[in-house]
Write an enzyme that holds these catalytic residues in place. Structure first.
Site, PDB file in Angstrom:
ATOM      1  N   HIS A 151       2.462 -59.885 -25.376  1.00 17.29           N
ATOM      2  CA  HIS A 151       1.300 -59.159 -24.862  1.00 17.29           C
ATOM      3  C   HIS A 151       0.195 -59.189 -25.926  1.00 17.29           C
ATOM      4  O   HIS A 151       0.468 -58.957 -27.103  1.00 17.29           O
ATOM      5  CB  HIS A 151       1.699 -57.711 -24.543  1.00 17.29           C
ATOM      6  CG  HIS A 151       0.584 -56.916 -23.940  1.00 17.29           C
ATOM      7  ND1 HIS A 151       0.220 -57.033 -22.611  1.00 17.29           N
ATOM      8  CD2 HIS A 151      -0.266 -56.014 -24.482  1.00 17.29           C
ATOM      9  CE1 HIS A 151      -0.796 -56.236 -22.368  1.00 17.29           C
ATOM     10  NE2 HIS A 151      -1.116 -55.602 -23.489  1.00 17.29           N
ATOM     11  N   ASN A 167       8.695 -60.429 -23.429  1.00 15.20           N
ATOM     12  CA  ASN A 167       7.298 -60.651 -23.044  1.00 15.20           C
ATOM     13  C   ASN A 167       6.429 -60.724 -24.291  1.00 15.20           C
ATOM     14  O   ASN A 167       6.750 -60.118 -25.315  1.00 15.20           O
ATOM     15  CB  ASN A 167       6.822 -59.489 -22.161  1.00 15.20           C
ATOM     16  CG  ASN A 167       5.402 -59.686 -21.634  1.00 15.20           C
ATOM     17  OD1 ASN A 167       5.026 -60.788 -21.224  1.00 15.20           O
ATOM     18  ND2 ASN A 167       4.594 -58.633 -21.661  1.00 15.20           N
ATOM     19  N   SER A 196      -0.121 -72.122 -23.343  1.00 15.87           N
ATOM     20  CA  SER A 196      -0.131 -72.441 -24.780  1.00 15.87           C
ATOM     21  C   SER A 196       1.052 -71.797 -25.495  1.00 15.87           C
ATOM     22  O   SER A 196       1.598 -72.368 -26.445  1.00 15.87           O
ATOM     23  CB  SER A 196      -1.460 -72.036 -25.427  1.00 15.87           C
ATOM     24  OG  SER A 196      -1.618 -70.648 -25.433  1.00 15.87           O
ATOM     25  N   MET A 202       1.911 -63.647 -15.109  1.00 17.75           N
ATOM     26  CA  MET A 202       0.917 -62.651 -14.702  1.00 17.75           C
ATOM     27  C   MET A 202       1.315 -61.915 -13.415  1.00 17.75           C
ATOM     28  O   MET A 202       0.474 -61.637 -12.557  1.00 17.75           O
ATOM     29  CB  MET A 202      -0.459 -63.329 -14.527  1.00 17.75           C
ATOM     30  CG  MET A 202      -0.981 -63.955 -15.808  1.00 17.75           C
ATOM     31  SD  MET A 202      -1.083 -62.770 -17.186  1.00 17.75           S
ATOM     32  CE  MET A 202      -2.452 -61.768 -16.620  1.00 17.75           C
ATOM     33  N   ARG A 203       2.587 -61.600 -13.312  1.00 16.22           N
ATOM     34  CA  ARG A 203       3.068 -60.795 -12.194  1.00 16.22           C
ATOM     35  C   ARG A 203       3.839 -59.612 -12.767  1.00 16.22           C
ATOM     36  O   ARG A 203       4.530 -59.745 -13.786  1.00 16.22           O
ATOM     37  CB  ARG A 203       4.044 -61.582 -11.290  1.00 16.22           C
ATOM     38  CG  ARG A 203       3.562 -62.911 -10.808  1.00 16.22           C
ATOM     39  CD  ARG A 203       2.360 -62.859  -9.912  1.00 16.22           C
ATOM     40  NE  ARG A 203       2.520 -61.987  -8.761  1.00 16.22           N
ATOM     41  CZ  ARG A 203       1.504 -61.568  -8.008  1.00 16.22           C
ATOM     42  NH1 ARG A 203       0.269 -61.923  -8.289  1.00 16.22           N
ATOM     43  NH2 ARG A 203       1.722 -60.788  -6.969  1.00 16.22           N
TER      44      ARG A 203
HETATM   45  C1  GRF Z   1      -1.199 -64.668 -23.739  1.00 16.54           C
HETATM   46  O1  GRF Z   1      -2.330 -64.182 -24.382  1.00 16.54           O
HETATM   47  C2  GRF Z   1      -0.146 -63.611 -23.592  1.00 16.54           C
HETATM   48  O2  GRF Z   1      -0.241 -62.630 -24.561  1.00 16.54           O
HETATM   49  C3  GRF Z   1      -0.448 -63.016 -22.248  1.00 16.54           C
HETATM   50  O3  GRF Z   1      -0.904 -64.065 -21.468  1.00 16.54           O
HETATM   51  C4  GRF Z   1      -1.501 -65.052 -22.299  1.00 16.54           C
HETATM   52  C5  GRF Z   1      -0.911 -66.375 -21.940  1.00 16.54           C
HETATM   53  O4  GRF Z   1      -1.575 -67.444 -22.543  1.00 16.54           O
HETATM   54  N1  GRF Z   1       0.743 -62.366 -21.719  1.00 16.54           N
HETATM   55  P1  GRF Z   1      -0.971 -68.912 -22.433  1.00 16.54           P
HETATM   56  O5  GRF Z   1      -0.806 -69.231 -20.967  1.00 16.54           O
HETATM   57  O6  GRF Z   1       0.351 -68.909 -23.146  1.00 16.54           O
HETATM   58  O7  GRF Z   1      -1.939 -69.828 -23.085  1.00 16.54           O
END
Ligand code: GRF
Length: 186
Positions: A103, A101, A7, A84-85
């Site tokens: 977060h 990034n 998203s 997510m790495r």
């Molecule tokens: C987000 O909440 C971001 O803060 C975290 O991972 C999530 C990714 O969500 N690092 P999406 O895949 O962009 O919907």
């Protein structure tokens, strides 16, 4: 770079398409072939490279592959939009102050995995999201921008995540635009 739903990636694409963000997106890198981010990129006609971490002996080897891809596309800035790495010096050093990034907490609170769960567990009444430069220390690089959201007594993980994400989708493209002058080459 994205691993999941995508998203935030879509929020960046929409900001570019609507003229709020002056950028080109030459490619999306995903590590999970069937993730939502990949599907969104297909919908927008954006080139996707699948770089599956499971095919690499270690984190450095994965990051070397990423650096090669980004360099071959001559990118100025790399955005981790739900990657997510854990990244290594190989990627950080190839894009010093050019790796960004998002977060889902008000850093330096709640680094690492499941920041929304950590915030709920801690009982804070305000949480939010942070856009920051990536350094070798996990979720600890210089902060570019933050947005606060209230944590309500009845919040569940899903409701708080949704409220944080709404802010992410505004904050991330706006922060990229505000900082674009730092990253343009030549
Ligand atoms: C987000 O909440 C971001 O803060 C975290 O991972 C999530 C990714 O969500 N690092 P999406 O895949 O962009 O919907």
């Amino acid at each position: 770079m994205a691993s999941g739903n995508g998203s935030n990636f879509e929020a960046i694409v929409q900001a570019v398409q609507s003229g709020r963000l002056g950028a080109d997106i030459p490619l999306l890198v995903v590590n999970n072939k069937n993730c939502g981010a990949h599907q969104r990129a297909d919908r927008f006609g954006i080139h996707v490279e699948v770089v599956d971490h499971r095919g690499f002996p270690n984190r450095e080897a994965l990051d070397r592959q990423l650096v090669g891809l980004f360099q071959s596309h001559q990118v100025d800035v790399v955005v981790m939009a739900g990657w997510m790495r854990i990244v290594t010096d190989v990627l950080v050093d190839a894009f010093p102050e050019r790796l960004v990034n998002i977060h889902p907490s008000l850093l330096p609170s709640f680094r690492g995995l499941d920041a929304v769960g950590q915030a709920l567990q801690a009982g804070v009444s305000i949480s939010g999201c942070t856009v920051h430069i990536v350094t070798a220390d996990l979720d600890a690089g210089p902060i570019l921008a933050q947005a606060a959201v209230p944590v309500l007594p009845a919040d569940t993980h899903a409701s708080l995540s949704g409220r944080v994400q709404k802010q992410e989708h505004v904050l991330l493209p706006a922060t990229l635009q505000q900082n674009a002058h730092r990253w343009r080459q030549g």
